[in-house]
Motif scaffolding. Structure first.
Motif, PDB file in Angstrom:
ATOM      1  N   LEU A   1     -89.613 -78.947 -71.079  1.00 27.55           N
ATOM      2  CA  LEU A   1     -88.702 -78.709 -72.193  1.00 27.55           C
ATOM      3  C   LEU A   1     -88.339 -77.234 -72.300  1.00 27.55           C
ATOM      4  O   LEU A   1     -87.175 -76.888 -72.549  1.00 27.55           O
ATOM      5  CB  LEU A   1     -89.345 -79.203 -73.488  1.00 27.55           C
ATOM      6  N   VAL A   2     -89.312 -76.356 -72.086  1.00 28.61           N
ATOM      7  CA  VAL A   2     -89.042 -74.920 -72.122  1.00 28.61           C
ATOM      8  C   VAL A   2     -88.076 -74.539 -71.004  1.00 28.61           C
ATOM      9  O   VAL A   2     -87.144 -73.755 -71.221  1.00 28.61           O
ATOM     10  CB  VAL A   2     -90.348 -74.107 -72.026  1.00 28.61           C
TER      11      VAL A   2
ATOM     12  N   PHE B   1     -89.826 -77.715 -82.491  1.00 24.41           N
ATOM     13  CA  PHE B   1     -91.140 -78.214 -82.877  1.00 24.41           C
ATOM     14  C   PHE B   1     -91.573 -77.746 -84.264  1.00 24.41           C
ATOM     15  O   PHE B   1     -92.325 -78.443 -84.931  1.00 24.41           O
ATOM     16  CB  PHE B   1     -92.200 -77.800 -81.848  1.00 24.41           C
TER      17      PHE B   1
ATOM     18  N   ARG C   1     -85.509 -72.213 -78.426  1.00 25.79           N
ATOM     19  CA  ARG C   1     -85.043 -73.498 -78.951  1.00 25.79           C
ATOM     20  C   ARG C   1     -86.160 -74.530 -78.985  1.00 25.79           C
ATOM     21  O   ARG C   1     -86.209 -75.368 -79.880  1.00 25.79           O
ATOM     22  CB  ARG C   1     -83.864 -74.001 -78.127  1.00 25.79           C
ATOM     23  N   THR C   2     -87.072 -74.481 -78.014  1.00 28.38           N
ATOM     24  CA  THR C   2     -88.233 -75.381 -78.044  1.00 28.38           C
ATOM     25  C   THR C   2     -89.102 -75.075 -79.250  1.00 28.38           C
ATOM     26  O   THR C   2     -89.526 -75.985 -79.965  1.00 28.38           O
ATOM     27  CB  THR C   2     -89.054 -75.235 -76.749  1.00 28.38           C
TER      28      THR C   2
ATOM     29  N   THR D   1     -95.250 -82.655 -84.953  1.00 27.41           N
ATOM     30  CA  THR D   1     -95.733 -81.538 -84.156  1.00 27.41           C
ATOM     31  C   THR D   1     -97.246 -81.416 -84.246  1.00 27.41           C
ATOM     32  O   THR D   1     -97.931 -81.207 -83.233  1.00 27.41           O
ATOM     33  CB  THR D   1     -95.073 -80.228 -84.629  1.00 27.41           C
TER      34      THR D   1
ATOM     35  N   LEU E   1     -94.083 -80.136 -72.231  1.00 25.10           N
ATOM     36  CA  LEU E   1     -93.733 -78.892 -72.910  1.00 25.10           C
ATOM     37  C   LEU E   1     -93.117 -77.873 -71.957  1.00 25.10           C
ATOM     38  O   LEU E   1     -92.121 -77.231 -72.284  1.00 25.10           O
ATOM     39  CB  LEU E   1     -94.962 -78.288 -73.580  1.00 25.10           C
TER      40      LEU E   1
END
Length: 93
Positions: free
Chosen positions: A7-8, A20, A15-16, A29, A4
């Motif tokens: 991805l951030v 989700f 956008r993350t 999710t 996570l």
């Protein structure tokens, strides 16, 4: 947690979050975050299984793209020479 945070850092927080919490992805999710909570509650095997199912559900549409990319790696000149497996008869004598 590392997935996570990575991805951030790559695509940004907004956008993350929108990825989700899209309506079609809520099942994946919920399994992913539920598995994360179960891992933090000291049930690692069950939590990782739930996370894996959530991950597969979330990224189901991405897998054909990734496999298509892996299939095209043989078109790269250097990699095609490395992956070539020629067995010469001289080595078998």
């Amino acid at each position: 947690i590392l997935f996570l945070s990575g991805l951030v850092f790559i695509i940004g927080f907004r956008r993350t979050f929108t990825f989700f919490f899209q309506r079609p992805k809520l099942k994946g999710t919920s399994f992913f975050f539920g598995g994360l909570i179960i891992v933090l509650m000291r049930w690692p095997i069950l939590g990782m299984l739930l996370e894996a199912y959530g991950f597969i559900t979330l990224f189901r549409s991405f897998f054909p793209v990734a496999f298509g990319f892996l299939g095209s790696l043989s078109n790269i000149p250097l990699l095609s020479q490395v992956s070539r497996t020629d067995v010469s008869p001289r080595g078998l004598q």
